[in-house]
Motif scaffolding. Structure first.
Motif, mmCIF file in Angstrom:
data_model
loop_
_atom_site.group_PDB
_atom_site.id
_atom_site.type_symbol
_atom_site.label_atom_id
_atom_site.label_comp_id
_atom_site.label_asym_id
_atom_site.label_seq_id
_atom_site.Cartn_x
_atom_site.Cartn_y
_atom_site.Cartn_z
ATOM 1 N N VAL A 1 41.005 48.121 44.915
ATOM 2 C CA VAL A 1 40.442 48.396 43.595
ATOM 3 C C VAL A 1 39.311 47.427 43.283
ATOM 4 C CG1 VAL A 1 42.580 49.378 42.723
ATOM 5 C CG2 VAL A 1 42.114 46.966 42.390
ATOM 6 N N LYS A 2 38.446 47.834 42.325
ATOM 7 C CA LYS A 2 37.336 46.972 41.930
ATOM 8 C C LYS A 2 37.071 47.008 40.434
ATOM 9 C CE LYS A 2 33.693 50.289 42.833
ATOM 10 N NZ LYS A 2 32.634 50.180 41.865
ATOM 11 N N SER A 3 37.836 47.774 39.686
ATOM 12 C CA SER A 3 37.705 47.885 38.239
ATOM 13 C C SER A 3 36.270 48.232 37.866
ATOM 14 C CB SER A 3 38.191 46.611 37.567
ATOM 15 O OG SER A 3 38.220 46.762 36.169
ATOM 16 N N ILE A 4 35.660 47.489 36.949
ATOM 17 C CA ILE A 4 34.304 47.809 36.500
ATOM 18 C C ILE A 4 33.243 47.082 37.309
ATOM 19 C CG2 ILE A 4 35.026 48.359 34.150
ATOM 20 C CD1 ILE A 4 34.075 45.537 33.346
ATOM 21 N N PHE A 5 33.638 46.331 38.317
ATOM 22 C CA PHE A 5 32.697 45.580 39.142
ATOM 23 C C PHE A 5 32.132 46.449 40.258
ATOM 24 C CE2 PHE A 5 35.498 42.449 37.222
ATOM 25 C CZ PHE A 5 34.580 41.564 36.681
ATOM 26 N N LEU A 6 31.056 45.986 40.887
ATOM 27 C CA LEU A 6 30.405 46.771 41.930
ATOM 28 C C LEU A 6 31.103 46.671 43.280
ATOM 29 C CD1 LEU A 6 26.659 46.052 41.085
ATOM 30 C CD2 LEU A 6 28.033 48.069 40.523
ATOM 31 N N ASN B 1 46.760 41.983 40.551
ATOM 32 C CA ASN B 1 45.454 42.628 40.727
ATOM 33 C C ASN B 1 44.651 42.001 41.852
ATOM 34 O OD1 ASN B 1 44.425 44.810 38.645
ATOM 35 N ND2 ASN B 1 45.977 43.556 37.667
ATOM 36 N N VAL B 2 44.790 40.701 42.052
ATOM 37 C CA VAL B 2 44.106 40.049 43.180
ATOM 38 C C VAL B 2 44.608 40.653 44.487
ATOM 39 C CG1 VAL B 2 43.810 37.869 44.421
ATOM 40 C CG2 VAL B 2 43.620 37.915 41.938
ATOM 41 N N PHE B 3 45.911 40.877 44.569
ATOM 42 C CA PHE B 3 46.460 41.502 45.773
ATOM 43 C C PHE B 3 46.024 42.966 45.883
ATOM 44 C CE2 PHE B 3 49.185 37.826 45.744
ATOM 45 C CZ PHE B 3 49.329 37.551 47.097
ATOM 46 N N MET B 4 45.883 43.653 44.746
ATOM 47 C CA MET B 4 45.445 45.045 44.771
ATOM 48 C C MET B 4 43.998 45.173 45.246
ATOM 49 S SD MET B 4 47.233 46.485 41.300
ATOM 50 C CE MET B 4 46.184 47.902 41.209
ATOM 51 N N ALA B 5 43.194 44.137 45.056
ATOM 52 C CA ALA B 5 41.812 44.171 45.539
ATOM 53 C C ALA B 5 41.752 43.957 47.049
ATOM 54 C CB ALA B 5 40.962 43.117 44.834
ATOM 55 N N ALA B 6 42.829 43.446 47.613
ATOM 56 C CA ALA B 6 42.979 43.280 49.059
ATOM 57 C C ALA B 6 41.870 42.422 49.675
ATOM 58 C CB ALA B 6 43.052 44.640 49.756
ATOM 59 N N ARG B 7 41.604 41.287 49.069
ATOM 60 C CA ARG B 7 40.606 40.356 49.590
ATOM 61 C C ARG B 7 41.277 39.015 49.864
ATOM 62 N NH1 ARG B 7 38.554 44.368 50.514
ATOM 63 N NH2 ARG B 7 36.537 45.141 49.885
ATOM 64 N N ARG B 8 41.259 38.607 51.140
ATOM 65 C CA ARG B 8 41.962 37.397 51.558
ATOM 66 C C ARG B 8 41.420 36.133 50.898
ATOM 67 N NH1 ARG B 8 41.525 40.401 56.422
ATOM 68 N NH2 ARG B 8 39.555 39.361 56.808
ATOM 69 N N ARG B 9 40.119 36.032 50.746
ATOM 70 C CA ARG B 9 39.540 34.811 50.159
ATOM 71 C C ARG B 9 39.987 34.610 48.716
ATOM 72 N NH1 ARG B 9 33.431 35.300 52.433
ATOM 73 N NH2 ARG B 9 33.952 34.870 54.603
ATOM 74 N N ASP C 1 43.676 56.857 41.253
ATOM 75 C CA ASP C 1 42.646 57.716 41.840
ATOM 76 C C ASP C 1 41.294 57.010 41.730
ATOM 77 O OD1 ASP C 1 41.107 59.729 42.878
ATOM 78 O OD2 ASP C 1 41.666 61.227 41.374
ATOM 79 N N PRO C 2 40.968 56.165 42.699
ATOM 80 C CA PRO C 2 39.754 55.353 42.607
ATOM 81 C C PRO C 2 38.468 56.172 42.485
ATOM 82 C CG PRO C 2 41.166 54.523 44.348
ATOM 83 C CD PRO C 2 41.753 55.814 43.881
ATOM 84 N N ALA C 3 38.348 57.224 43.262
ATOM 85 C CA ALA C 3 37.105 58.010 43.238
ATOM 86 C C ALA C 3 36.880 58.630 41.866
ATOM 87 C CB ALA C 3 37.143 59.077 44.324
ATOM 88 N N VAL D 1 35.438 53.544 47.864
ATOM 89 C CA VAL D 1 36.819 53.908 48.182
ATOM 90 C C VAL D 1 37.024 53.620 49.663
ATOM 91 C CG1 VAL D 1 38.561 55.723 48.159
ATOM 92 C CG2 VAL D 1 36.763 55.711 46.433
ATOM 93 N N ARG D 2 37.459 52.420 49.929
ATOM 94 C CA ARG D 2 37.750 52.003 51.300
ATOM 95 C C ARG D 2 39.099 51.313 51.312
ATOM 96 N NH1 ARG D 2 31.954 49.390 52.898
ATOM 97 N NH2 ARG D 2 30.745 51.277 52.553
ATOM 98 N N PRO D 3 40.149 52.053 51.578
ATOM 99 C CA PRO D 3 41.479 51.443 51.562
ATOM 100 C C PRO D 3 41.646 50.412 52.676
ATOM 101 C CG PRO D 3 41.593 53.720 52.279
ATOM 102 C CD PRO D 3 40.173 53.456 51.906
ATOM 103 N N ARG D 4 42.495 49.462 52.425
ATOM 104 C CA ARG D 4 42.857 48.464 53.432
ATOM 105 C C ARG D 4 44.283 48.781 53.856
ATOM 106 N NH1 ARG D 4 40.042 42.912 53.539
ATOM 107 N NH2 ARG D 4 37.948 43.631 53.159
ATOM 108 N N GLY D 5 44.413 49.436 54.991
ATOM 109 C CA GLY D 5 45.733 49.861 55.435
ATOM 110 C C GLY D 5 46.263 50.935 54.507
#
Length: 141
Positions: free
Chosen positions: A50-55, A93-101, A27-29, A41-45
């Protein structure tokens, strides 16, 4: 061994941050409200980013890629199973953040590390034992 102790500290901090991301994925929110960090909270598909404690998820995914590479390198060098487990968890977790780079950075970092090890060994035999579990871990993720 000072390097082993330093690896334990860095990877322990990384494990805590990555565990928080796993909790956030349910529950990200609510997670972000409880910690008092800006909501993102912006899902990718179908996946929650997720972003954990980061901004921002991009910062978290870069952190996760760094921890994954560091943990896998620690496993290859020291053969500590907890480093392999943490590397697998960090890659997830890298995949859970859904960032290609960040995904590309983790894959490229591991490829460069393997190429460096290959260049030092000049044979595949000494590389099988440390790198086979890393390859299987990557395939599982």
């Amino acid at each position: 061994m000072a390097a082993d102790r330093a690896a334990r500290v860095v990877l322990s901090v990384g494990a805590v941050v990555l565990a928080l991301a796993f909790i956030e994925s349910f529950d990200p929110a609510a997670f972000q409200r409880v910690l008092g960090i800006p909501e993102w909270v912006r899902p990718r598909g179908q996946l929650v980013s997720v972003k954990s404690i980061f901004l921002h998820p991009a910062i978290f995914s870069s952190f996760g890629a760094l921890i994954a590479i560091y943990a896998y390198a620690g496993y290859v060098e020291y053969r500590r199973i907890w480093m392999l487990v943490l590397g697998t968890f960090a890659t997830l977790n890298v995949f859970m953040a859904a960032r290609r780079r960040a995904i590309a950075a983790a894959v490229l970092g591991l490829a460069v590390a393997f190429a460096w090890a290959w260049n030092r060994a000049h044979s595949w035999r000494p590389l099988v034992r440390p790198w086979l579990p890393v390859a299987i871990s990557g395939l599982v993720v």
